[in-house]
Design an enzyme around this catalytic site. Structure first.
Site, PDB file in Angstrom:
ATOM      1  N   LEU A  30     -19.748  -9.853  65.211  1.00  0.00           N
ATOM      2  CA  LEU A  30     -20.901 -10.611  64.712  1.00  0.00           C
ATOM      3  C   LEU A  30     -21.708  -9.726  63.761  1.00  0.00           C
ATOM      4  O   LEU A  30     -21.820  -8.520  63.963  1.00  0.00           O
ATOM      5  CB  LEU A  30     -21.779 -11.072  65.884  1.00  0.00           C
ATOM      6  N   GLU A  58     -16.334  -0.896  67.905  1.00  0.00           N
ATOM      7  CA  GLU A  58     -15.734  -1.317  66.639  1.00  0.00           C
ATOM      8  C   GLU A  58     -16.798  -1.798  65.647  1.00  0.00           C
ATOM      9  O   GLU A  58     -17.701  -2.555  65.999  1.00  0.00           O
ATOM     10  CB  GLU A  58     -14.721  -2.448  66.849  1.00  0.00           C
ATOM     11  N   CYS A  86     -34.203 -26.485  54.745  1.00  0.00           N
ATOM     12  CA  CYS A  86     -35.548 -26.700  54.208  1.00  0.00           C
ATOM     13  C   CYS A  86     -36.511 -26.778  55.382  1.00  0.00           C
ATOM     14  O   CYS A  86     -36.098 -26.720  56.545  1.00  0.00           O
ATOM     15  CB  CYS A  86     -35.609 -27.976  53.359  1.00  0.00           C
ATOM     16  N   CYS A 111     -31.990 -34.409  55.262  1.00  0.00           N
ATOM     17  CA  CYS A 111     -32.604 -33.706  54.129  1.00  0.00           C
ATOM     18  C   CYS A 111     -31.636 -32.786  53.403  1.00  0.00           C
ATOM     19  O   CYS A 111     -31.683 -32.667  52.178  1.00  0.00           O
ATOM     20  CB  CYS A 111     -33.806 -32.902  54.622  1.00  0.00           C
ATOM     21  N   CYS A 112     -30.768 -32.105  54.153  1.00  0.00           N
ATOM     22  CA  CYS A 112     -29.865 -31.100  53.576  1.00  0.00           C
ATOM     23  C   CYS A 112     -28.472 -31.247  54.162  1.00  0.00           C
ATOM     24  O   CYS A 112     -28.259 -31.993  55.116  1.00  0.00           O
ATOM     25  CB  CYS A 112     -30.372 -29.683  53.878  1.00  0.00           C
ATOM     26  N   ARG A 172     -28.653 -19.728  57.014  1.00  0.00           N
ATOM     27  CA  ARG A 172     -28.750 -21.088  57.563  1.00  0.00           C
ATOM     28  C   ARG A 172     -28.732 -21.170  59.079  1.00  0.00           C
ATOM     29  O   ARG A 172     -28.528 -22.254  59.629  1.00  0.00           O
ATOM     30  CB  ARG A 172     -27.592 -21.920  57.010  1.00  0.00           C
ATOM     31  N   ASP A 197     -24.013 -18.001  68.283  1.00  0.00           N
ATOM     32  CA  ASP A 197     -24.173 -18.266  66.848  1.00  0.00           C
ATOM     33  C   ASP A 197     -24.512 -19.743  66.681  1.00  0.00           C
ATOM     34  O   ASP A 197     -23.740 -20.610  67.098  1.00  0.00           O
ATOM     35  CB  ASP A 197     -22.864 -17.927  66.120  1.00  0.00           C
ATOM     36  N   ILE A 198     -25.680 -20.009  66.129  1.00  0.00           N
ATOM     37  CA  ILE A 198     -26.108 -21.394  65.910  1.00  0.00           C
ATOM     38  C   ILE A 198     -26.281 -21.588  64.414  1.00  0.00           C
ATOM     39  O   ILE A 198     -27.105 -20.918  63.780  1.00  0.00           O
ATOM     40  CB  ILE A 198     -27.416 -21.715  66.662  1.00  0.00           C
ATOM     41  N   ASP A 199     -25.496 -22.511  63.849  1.00  0.00           N
ATOM     42  CA  ASP A 199     -25.412 -22.689  62.397  1.00  0.00           C
ATOM     43  C   ASP A 199     -25.887 -24.086  62.022  1.00  0.00           C
ATOM     44  O   ASP A 199     -25.437 -25.080  62.597  1.00  0.00           O
ATOM     45  CB  ASP A 199     -23.959 -22.496  61.955  1.00  0.00           C
TER      46      ASP A 199
END
Length: 377
Positions: A284, A11, A95, A88-89, A130, A76-78
């Site tokens: 994915l 698929e 960053c 910081c973000c 990210r 999946d690591i976000d």
């Protein structure tokens, strides 16, 4: 050797302009896939499972008969999932102060999948914005059941609990060897990342946040009182480590023998989206896609050289187009026009080729083994 139906029963999904999402696409050949991509110009391409029937014909098949047969085990690591521990973000922003979290994640998960489970064929890919994805392409991984995938994802999940849970890592007095290995990886980078880059004990609110993770009230009170004597994060963290070691040696901990390790894990251990890993039907984003928000190419990453990978220098689609145009205009008549391997994607293509070569050798070895077995009969 892969069956001839492997591609035609795989698929694909396309995300087109205006967020039009089309699932259950399938193609009989690479040529057909290429022509359809050129015709539709999708903003994003996702890859799913290999099914029992061609996905594009799923409406003509009884639902019970249309089954996912296999798919790579994916992770999946976000960076968004680290918002509670980075200063910081937030959200989709990254960053150079928080990117080390992804380097740590790759090192920990890559080691565990190879050493603890014996997987060999791991493709790491930058998501284009990210985070990172991991495709485990070993045959045993591709054929895992949903229960098997869930078990592996849970095994690799150490930081647990939602937004309302403060302390998300609780270790036994003698942690599992896999967790001890993860702690060693984090230790090597913790002072540079958390102490230096994040300065995570520089303000009163940050100190309180860390102390909330300490279950022993007497120890917490003692640490808080002594931290006031120091102004710098490096001195405050050294104090924490020294106190913990002293109390551990005296065996005076009432609740947790591994509080510094728990803090390091909560701040740095990979945060996995378990639902992505456990679902055989989950799709994915394809490697080498263009991220629709940043324009960056989703490039493969070499885990052995993760410190050399800089997400901020990953080429964008406009960069590649400019390089190809310059290549074409600068070529002499009769000479072959330079291709994508001679753009800034070259090193990324080499990482991908290395992965494919290793995978191909495994398949050839398996074919030789099967041939030898037939000859014996």
């Amino acid at each position: 050797m892969l069956p001839k139906t492997y591609l035609s029963q795989r698929e694909f999904s396309f995300t087109l302009k205006d967020d039009i999402y089309i699932r259950y696409l399938s193609f009989s050949s690479e040529k057909e896939l290429s022509e359809e991509i050129q015709k539709r110009c999708p903003y994003k391409i996702d890859i799913g499972a290999v099914f029992s029937h061609r996905p594009k014909e799923h409406k003509t098949v009884k639902a019970a008969a249309f089954q996912a047969l296999e798919k790579e085990l994916v992770f999946d690591i976000d960076m968004t999932d680290y918002d509670d521990v980075r200063s910081c973000c937030s959200g989709a922003d990254i960053c150079d102060r928080c990117w080390p979290l992804m380097q740590i994640a790759i090192k920990i998960i890559d080691r565990a999948l190879r050493d603890d489970f014996g997987f060999e064929h791991l493709l790491w890919v930058y998501s284009g914005r990210r985070g990172v994805h991991c495709w485990v392409c070993d045959e045993t991984a591709r054929k895992l059941s949903q229960n098997g995938r869930t078990a592996i994802a849970e095994y690799l999940s150490v930081v647990k609990g939602g937004e309302n849970q403060t302390k998300k890592v609780v270790l036994e007095d003698r942690p599992h060897p896999s967790i001890r290995a993860a702690v060693e990886i984090i230790k090597d980078r913790f002072k540079d990342y958390a102490v230096k880059k994040q300065d995570f004990l520089s303000e009163e609110e940050q100190i309180k946040k860390v102390l909330q993770l300490v279950p022993d009230e007497d120890f917490k009170e003692n640490i808080e009182k002594n931290m006031e004597k120091f102004q710098k994060t490096k001195d405050r963290w050294l104090l924490m480590e020294t106190f913990c070691n002293e109390i551990r040696q005296k065996n005076e901990f009432k609740k947790s023998h591994n509080i510094t390790e728990e803090i390091m894990l909560q701040y740095c251990y990979p945060r996995l989206d378990v639902n992505v890993s456990k679902g055989v039907n989950h799709l994915l984003k394809s490697p080498f896609c263009i991220h629709p928000k940043t324009g960056r190419v989703c490039v493969p990453i070499d885990p052995e050289n993760i410190d050399d990978f800089d997400p901020f220098t990953v080429p964008t689609i406009s960069t590649i187009v400019d390089e190809l145009n310059k290549s074409e205009s600068g070529s002499e008549e009769g000479k072959r026009i330079k291709d994508y391997r001679q753009t800034s994607l070259k090193s990324c293509i080499e990482v991908f080729d290395k992965f494919l070569t290793h995978l191909e050798k495994t398949w050839k070895g398996k074919l030789i083994e099967q041939s030898d077995m037939k000859m014996e009969f």
